[in-house]
Design a protein around this motif. Sequence first.
Motif, PDB file in Angstrom:
ATOM      1  N   LEU A 166      77.486   7.034  67.987  1.00 16.71           N
ATOM      2  CA  LEU A 166      77.616   8.373  68.570  1.00 16.71           C
ATOM      3  C   LEU A 166      76.254   9.048  68.710  1.00 16.71           C
ATOM      4  O   LEU A 166      75.961   9.686  69.730  1.00 16.71           O
ATOM      5  CB  LEU A 166      78.540   9.237  67.704  1.00 16.71           C
ATOM      6  CG  LEU A 166      80.039   8.994  67.842  1.00 16.71           C
ATOM      7  CD1 LEU A 166      80.798   9.706  66.727  1.00 16.71           C
ATOM      8  CD2 LEU A 166      80.538   9.474  69.203  1.00 16.71           C
ATOM      9  N   LEU A 167      75.422   8.922  67.675  1.00 14.81           N
ATOM     10  CA  LEU A 167      74.090   9.542  67.721  1.00 14.81           C
ATOM     11  C   LEU A 167      73.277   8.944  68.867  1.00 14.81           C
ATOM     12  O   LEU A 167      72.639   9.679  69.643  1.00 14.81           O
ATOM     13  CB  LEU A 167      73.378   9.326  66.384  1.00 14.81           C
ATOM     14  CG  LEU A 167      71.951   9.886  66.291  1.00 14.81           C
ATOM     15  CD1 LEU A 167      71.958  11.395  66.501  1.00 14.81           C
ATOM     16  CD2 LEU A 167      71.322   9.530  64.949  1.00 14.81           C
ATOM     17  N   SER A 168      73.310   7.619  69.012  1.00 15.54           N
ATOM     18  CA  SER A 168      72.580   6.962  70.094  1.00 15.54           C
ATOM     19  C   SER A 168      73.100   7.406  71.460  1.00 15.54           C
ATOM     20  O   SER A 168      72.325   7.690  72.380  1.00 15.54           O
ATOM     21  CB  SER A 168      72.720   5.445  69.936  1.00 15.54           C
ATOM     22  OG  SER A 168      72.136   4.783  71.033  1.00 15.54           O
ATOM     23  N   TYR A 169      74.420   7.495  71.581  1.00 12.19           N
ATOM     24  CA  TYR A 169      75.039   7.908  72.842  1.00 12.19           C
ATOM     25  C   TYR A 169      74.642   9.340  73.203  1.00 12.19           C
ATOM     26  O   TYR A 169      74.279   9.633  74.348  1.00 12.19           O
ATOM     27  CB  TYR A 169      76.558   7.799  72.719  1.00 12.19           C
ATOM     28  CG  TYR A 169      77.322   8.199  73.961  1.00 12.19           C
ATOM     29  CD1 TYR A 169      77.541   7.285  74.986  1.00 12.19           C
ATOM     30  CD2 TYR A 169      77.827   9.481  74.096  1.00 12.19           C
ATOM     31  CE1 TYR A 169      78.248   7.655  76.127  1.00 12.19           C
ATOM     32  CE2 TYR A 169      78.530   9.855  75.228  1.00 12.19           C
ATOM     33  CZ  TYR A 169      78.741   8.943  76.250  1.00 12.19           C
ATOM     34  OH  TYR A 169      79.430   9.311  77.373  1.00 12.19           O
ATOM     35  N   ASP A 170      74.691  10.238  72.221  1.00 13.03           N
ATOM     36  CA  ASP A 170      74.356  11.643  72.483  1.00 13.03           C
ATOM     37  C   ASP A 170      72.893  11.802  72.865  1.00 13.03           C
ATOM     38  O   ASP A 170      72.541  12.622  73.725  1.00 13.03           O
ATOM     39  CB  ASP A 170      74.673  12.498  71.256  1.00 13.03           C
ATOM     40  CG  ASP A 170      76.170  12.630  71.019  1.00 13.03           C
ATOM     41  OD1 ASP A 170      76.951  12.241  71.902  1.00 13.03           O
ATOM     42  OD2 ASP A 170      76.560  13.125  69.941  1.00 13.03           O
ATOM     43  N   ILE A 171      72.018  11.022  72.230  1.00 11.72           N
ATOM     44  CA  ILE A 171      70.596  11.086  72.582  1.00 11.72           C
ATOM     45  C   ILE A 171      70.399  10.627  74.025  1.00 11.72           C
ATOM     46  O   ILE A 171      69.616  11.218  74.783  1.00 11.72           O
ATOM     47  CB  ILE A 171      69.765  10.221  71.611  1.00 11.72           C
ATOM     48  CG1 ILE A 171      69.736  10.875  70.226  1.00 11.72           C
ATOM     49  CG2 ILE A 171      68.335  10.037  72.133  1.00 11.72           C
ATOM     50  CD1 ILE A 171      69.088  10.016  69.156  1.00 11.72           C
ATOM     51  N   SER A 172      71.143   9.604  74.454  1.00  9.71           N
ATOM     52  CA  SER A 172      71.025   9.128  75.834  1.00  9.71           C
ATOM     53  C   SER A 172      71.483  10.181  76.840  1.00  9.71           C
ATOM     54  O   SER A 172      71.012  10.209  77.976  1.00  9.71           O
ATOM     55  CB  SER A 172      71.829   7.841  76.018  1.00  9.71           C
ATOM     56  OG  SER A 172      73.230   8.106  76.014  1.00  9.71           O
ATOM     57  N   LEU A 173      72.404  11.062  76.416  1.00 11.45           N
ATOM     58  CA  LEU A 173      72.897  12.101  77.318  1.00 11.45           C
ATOM     59  C   LEU A 173      71.872  13.210  77.542  1.00 11.45           C
ATOM     60  O   LEU A 173      71.986  13.973  78.503  1.00 11.45           O
ATOM     61  CB  LEU A 173      74.184  12.723  76.763  1.00 11.45           C
ATOM     62  CG  LEU A 173      75.448  11.867  76.803  1.00 11.45           C
ATOM     63  CD1 LEU A 173      76.626  12.648  76.238  1.00 11.45           C
ATOM     64  CD2 LEU A 173      75.756  11.405  78.219  1.00 11.45           C
ATOM     65  N   ILE A 243      80.716  13.882  68.226  1.00  9.93           N
ATOM     66  CA  ILE A 243      81.760  13.372  69.134  1.00  9.93           C
ATOM     67  C   ILE A 243      82.139  14.370  70.225  1.00  9.93           C
ATOM     68  O   ILE A 243      82.848  14.010  71.176  1.00  9.93           O
ATOM     69  CB  ILE A 243      83.017  12.944  68.342  1.00  9.93           C
ATOM     70  CG1 ILE A 243      83.768  11.827  69.103  1.00  9.93           C
ATOM     71  CG2 ILE A 243      83.936  14.139  68.067  1.00  9.93           C
ATOM     72  CD1 ILE A 243      84.818  11.132  68.296  1.00  9.93           C
ATOM     73  N   LEU A 244      81.671  15.611  70.137  1.00 10.38           N
ATOM     74  CA  LEU A 244      82.061  16.620  71.134  1.00 10.38           C
ATOM     75  C   LEU A 244      81.778  16.186  72.574  1.00 10.38           C
ATOM     76  O   LEU A 244      82.647  16.336  73.437  1.00 10.38           O
ATOM     77  CB  LEU A 244      81.386  17.960  70.838  1.00 10.38           C
ATOM     78  CG  LEU A 244      82.066  18.852  69.800  1.00 10.38           C
ATOM     79  CD1 LEU A 244      81.249  20.120  69.578  1.00 10.38           C
ATOM     80  CD2 LEU A 244      83.481  19.200  70.224  1.00 10.38           C
ATOM     81  N   PRO A 245      80.584  15.649  72.905  1.00  9.57           N
ATOM     82  CA  PRO A 245      80.355  15.231  74.294  1.00  9.57           C
ATOM     83  C   PRO A 245      81.314  14.131  74.745  1.00  9.57           C
ATOM     84  O   PRO A 245      81.723  14.080  75.903  1.00  9.57           O
ATOM     85  CB  PRO A 245      78.904  14.728  74.273  1.00  9.57           C
ATOM     86  CG  PRO A 245      78.281  15.396  73.101  1.00  9.57           C
ATOM     87  CD  PRO A 245      79.375  15.492  72.080  1.00  9.57           C
ATOM     88  N   ILE A 265      81.281   4.378  73.832  1.00 13.35           N
ATOM     89  CA  ILE A 265      79.985   4.175  73.185  1.00 13.35           C
ATOM     90  C   ILE A 265      79.571   2.710  73.218  1.00 13.35           C
ATOM     91  O   ILE A 265      78.451   2.369  73.588  1.00 13.35           O
ATOM     92  CB  ILE A 265      80.049   4.669  71.719  1.00 13.35           C
ATOM     93  CG1 ILE A 265      80.462   6.138  71.688  1.00 13.35           C
ATOM     94  CG2 ILE A 265      78.713   4.470  71.017  1.00 13.35           C
ATOM     95  CD1 ILE A 265      81.007   6.566  70.343  1.00 13.35           C
ATOM     96  N   SER A 266      80.480   1.826  72.789  1.00  8.61           N
ATOM     97  CA  SER A 266      80.146   0.399  72.702  1.00  8.61           C
ATOM     98  C   SER A 266      81.428  -0.419  72.737  1.00  8.61           C
ATOM     99  O   SER A 266      82.438  -0.021  72.162  1.00  8.61           O
ATOM    100  CB  SER A 266      79.382   0.121  71.403  1.00  8.61           C
ATOM    101  OG  SER A 266      79.266  -1.270  71.182  1.00  8.61           O
TER     102      SER A 266
END
Length: 382
Positions: A166-173, A243-245, A265-266
Amino acid sequence: MLPALRHARDWRATVTPLASIIGSGFLVVAPLLTSSFGNYAVLAMLLIVTTAYGLGDAIRYNILHVEPLLIKQTPPLGLAQREQLSRVVLAFAYVVSVSFYLQLLAAFVLEALPANVVLSSKSITGGILLVIGVLGIWRGLQMLESLEKYAVSVKLAIIAGLLAGLLSYDISLLSKPALAAFPSLPVFNGDSVRSLLGMLIIVQGFETSRYLGDEYSAETRVSSMRRAQRLSSLIYLLFIVLILPVAGLQDGVSETAIIQFGAQISWVLPPLLIIAALMSQFSAAVADTIGGGGLFSEATHSKIPPRRAYLLVTALALAITLLTNIFEVISLASRAFALYYLLQCIDSVLIAHHRKDRRRSVIYGLLALIMLAVALFGIPAE
């Protein structure tokens, strides 16, 4: 899984409440809160974990000050009777929890099966309950209890992986703000507040430390419960923030929505989450069947032996399963545990008043009122 950690006394005392607190609740908390409270899901989670921490403080106070009174030949008037009633209420709460765990397990089983397989959630739940009940009365359930330590380790590892993803995904956003879709703001009304009251079950489990007196000292149980609550609160709050996004991309709410969240995410997360759900839900159901059976046996002064009590627990859980869906049983479990916490808070208030601790008397009194509200007004979040 390291032996040095697994066998460490403080870790073993911590992992029992920790496993319960971030068990089933972790699988359903995101769809429940984001669908009901949108961007305010973090605030709702903060209110839940703060209330739970206060309740944990009341139980820790009882470990230190009520338990010594109970072992006296003549405990204060009403204390032994309230403790007996607490155990009966907790036994019923465990019955509801068993239904909750296995209904959730069944939902994840159906999620993993091919679409052409025709099975119902209730038939899967009923079948597992039948197996647990028969094994319980035939051989006892201690043979299955050893699964818990492995299920806990696997579950915690998968949760860590989910948070990292989740952290990796949010950073990519951050570089693609147009893709971030936060949940819309809900309309607050009486029903949303009542649904929040019905979600107490998602952080329940810390009270298990209260009944580990045969294994650990009062000081160890108090410190390990506090540690478990602090760590689980941090995990829950971090999870909701991250997880909000992802939650904003989903429509509606279902008990297995965490699988769809993970798929954003994956590719590896959905099967891992299914494994975590199956292992943790089954081991939790076995643990609560053992706990509920033991409490029913104690409440009847061993007139119902533990093995027959296991059959009673599974039969009652089956009846609840047939009469409810997953969201209704979450609310019902919250009500049952709220009654137990209410009785514990009453003890805390009376002992704090006797010890002239006015601050604690007021705090525990307010928590008792909140638990009464949960028991009377909590509703499903569906």
